[in-house]
Design an enzyme around this catalytic site. Structure first.
Site, PDB file in Angstrom:
ATOM      1  N   HIS A 172       0.837  -1.204   0.000  1.00  0.00           N
ATOM      2  CA  HIS A 172       0.000   0.000   0.000  1.00  0.00           C
ATOM      3  C   HIS A 172       0.872   1.255   0.000  1.00  0.00           C
ATOM      4  CE1 HIS A 172      -3.695   2.318   1.310  1.00  0.00           C
ATOM      5  NE2 HIS A 172      -2.739   3.149   1.714  1.00  0.00           N
ATOM      6  N   GLU A 173       1.840   1.301   0.914  1.00  0.00           N
ATOM      7  CA  GLU A 173       2.698   2.485   1.010  1.00  0.00           C
ATOM      8  C   GLU A 173       3.622   2.610  -0.199  1.00  0.00           C
ATOM      9  OE1 GLU A 173       1.901   4.665   3.009  1.00  0.00           O
ATOM     10  OE2 GLU A 173       0.659   3.511   4.380  1.00  0.00           O
ATOM     11  N   HIS A 176       1.729   4.246  -2.985  1.00  0.00           N
ATOM     12  CA  HIS A 176       1.721   5.708  -2.829  1.00  0.00           C
ATOM     13  C   HIS A 176       3.018   6.291  -3.385  1.00  0.00           C
ATOM     14  CE1 HIS A 176      -1.994   6.318  -0.806  1.00  0.00           C
ATOM     15  NE2 HIS A 176      -1.644   5.833   0.371  1.00  0.00           N
ATOM     16  N   HIS A 182      -5.616   6.923  -2.941  1.00  0.00           N
ATOM     17  CA  HIS A 182      -6.569   5.954  -2.409  1.00  0.00           C
ATOM     18  C   HIS A 182      -7.732   5.811  -3.396  1.00  0.00           C
ATOM     19  CE1 HIS A 182      -4.717   7.096   1.604  1.00  0.00           C
ATOM     20  NE2 HIS A 182      -4.555   5.793   1.524  1.00  0.00           N
TER      21      HIS A 182
END
Length: 271
Positions: A172-173, A176, A182
Site C-alpha cells: 500500500h505504502e 503511494h 486511495h
C-alpha cells in the site's frame, strides 16, 4: 464401588488432567491458543494503517500521505503523470531503496517479499541503492506512511515495527510512493460508493475529498489494496463508505495488491 474400580476412575482423571496441561503448555510455547486470533489479521489495510498512525504529530493527507515540503514535490498532487519514477532504456523502472538496520532480519525479508511481487507482475524493480540521488528509505519510525510519487531525492517510507510490517501494508505504502492515490478519492467514486459524511469524525472529512484523477481506463475496484474500509474515520465505528448499488459488497483488502492494482501500475508506467 470396589477399590479396583475407584483406582481406575482416579487414573482416568489424572490422565485427562495431564493431557489438558500438555495442550496448554504447547499453546504457551507457540505464543497462542485456539481461542486467540491476531486481530490485525482480520483488519483491512486501511484500518491497520489508521490505527498505527493514530496520535501522529505529523499532518497527514488521507490518513497516511506525508505532505510535501518543497514546491517540486507538490507537482504530484496536481499532475500524477509528472511524478512517475524514470524508466530505463530496457523498459525497467528501477526504484533504488535502502532498508534500515533497525529492522530484524525476518522483517527485512517481509519487506523484500512485498517488493518482489512488483518485479514479478510489473516493470517496477525495487533495487538496493548504490549512490542514486532519488531513492526510498524504509524506516521504522512512528506509523505507516509515505510521500506521493517520485520526489527526486531521498524520500522516507515509514513502516513501524510491530504493526506495519505486513505484506499488504508495505505494498500500500509503496503504491503511494509510485504515484497512486486511495481508491475512494477517484474522480468517479460517487458512481460506486456513497460517502456517509454525517458519520465521519469532524476533523477528518477532508480525507474523503475527491481528486481529479486519471483512472487509466480501469474500473472502480472495491478490492483494491488502496481502498478505505467501511468504517474509516467513523464516529463510534459507524460506516463511512457504503458501496452502491450493492451495499453489502465487500470492500478493502487484507492480503496483497489486487489484479486491478497491478493492471494500473502497468498502465501508468507503460510496462
Amino acid at each position: 464401588m470396589d477399590l479396583l474400580a475407584k483406582a481406575s476412575v482416579l487414573l482416568l482423571l489424572l490422565l485427562s488432567l495431564s493431557n489438558a496441561q500438555t495442550d496448554n503448555m504447547e499453546e504457551a510455547e507457540n505464543g497462542s491458543s485456539k481461542e486467540e486470533i491476531d486481530e490485525s489479521e482480520l483488519e483491512d489495510v486501511s484500518s491497520i494503517i489508521f490505527r498505527m498512525n493514530n496520535n501522529s504529530m505529523e499532518e497527514l493527507l488521507e490518513g497516511d500521505l506525508v505532505l510535501p515540503k518543497t514546491r517540486n514535490a507538490m507537482k504530484c498532487f496536481g499532475a500524477p503523470d509528472s511524478c512517475r519514477w524514470p524508466k530505463s532504456s530496457n523498459g525497467i523502472v528501477k526504484v533504488p531503496y535502502v532498508v534500515s538496520d533497525n529492522y530484524e532480519s525476518d522483517e527485512k525479508e517481509t519487506i523484500r517479499n512485498a517488493m518482489k511481487e512488483f518485479a514479478e507482475k510489473t516493470c517496477i524493480h525495487f533495487v538496493p541503492r548504490n549512490n542514486e540521488r532519488a531513492y526510498l528509505s524504509l524506516e521504522p519510525r512512528f506509523g505507516c506512511k509515505s510521500m506521493m510519487g517520485y520526489v527526486g531525492d531521498k524520500q522516507v517510507v515509514v513502516l513501524q515495527r510491530f504493526g506495519c510490517i505486513k505484506h499488504a501494508v508495505i505494498q500500500h505504502e509503496l503504491l503511494h510512493a509510485l504515484g497512486f492515490y486511495h481508491e475512494h478519492t477517484r474522480s468517479d467514486r460517487d458512481q460506486h460508493v456513497k460517502i456517509n459524511w454525517e458519520n465521519i469524525i469532524k476533523d477528518f472529512t477532508h480525507n474523503f475529498d475527491k481528486n481529479d484523477t486519471d483512472n487509466l481506463g480501469t474500473p472502480y475496484d472495491y478490492g483494491s489494496i488502496m481502498h478505505y474500509g467501511r468504517t474509516a474515520f467513523g464516529k463510534d465505528r459507524k460506516e463511512t463508505i457504503t458501496p452502491i448499488p450493492n451495499p453489502k459488497a465487500a470492500i478493502g483488502q487484507t492480503e496483497r495488491m489486487s489484479d486491478i492494482d497491478i493492471l494500473r501500475v502497468n498502465k501508468l508506467y507503460k510496462c
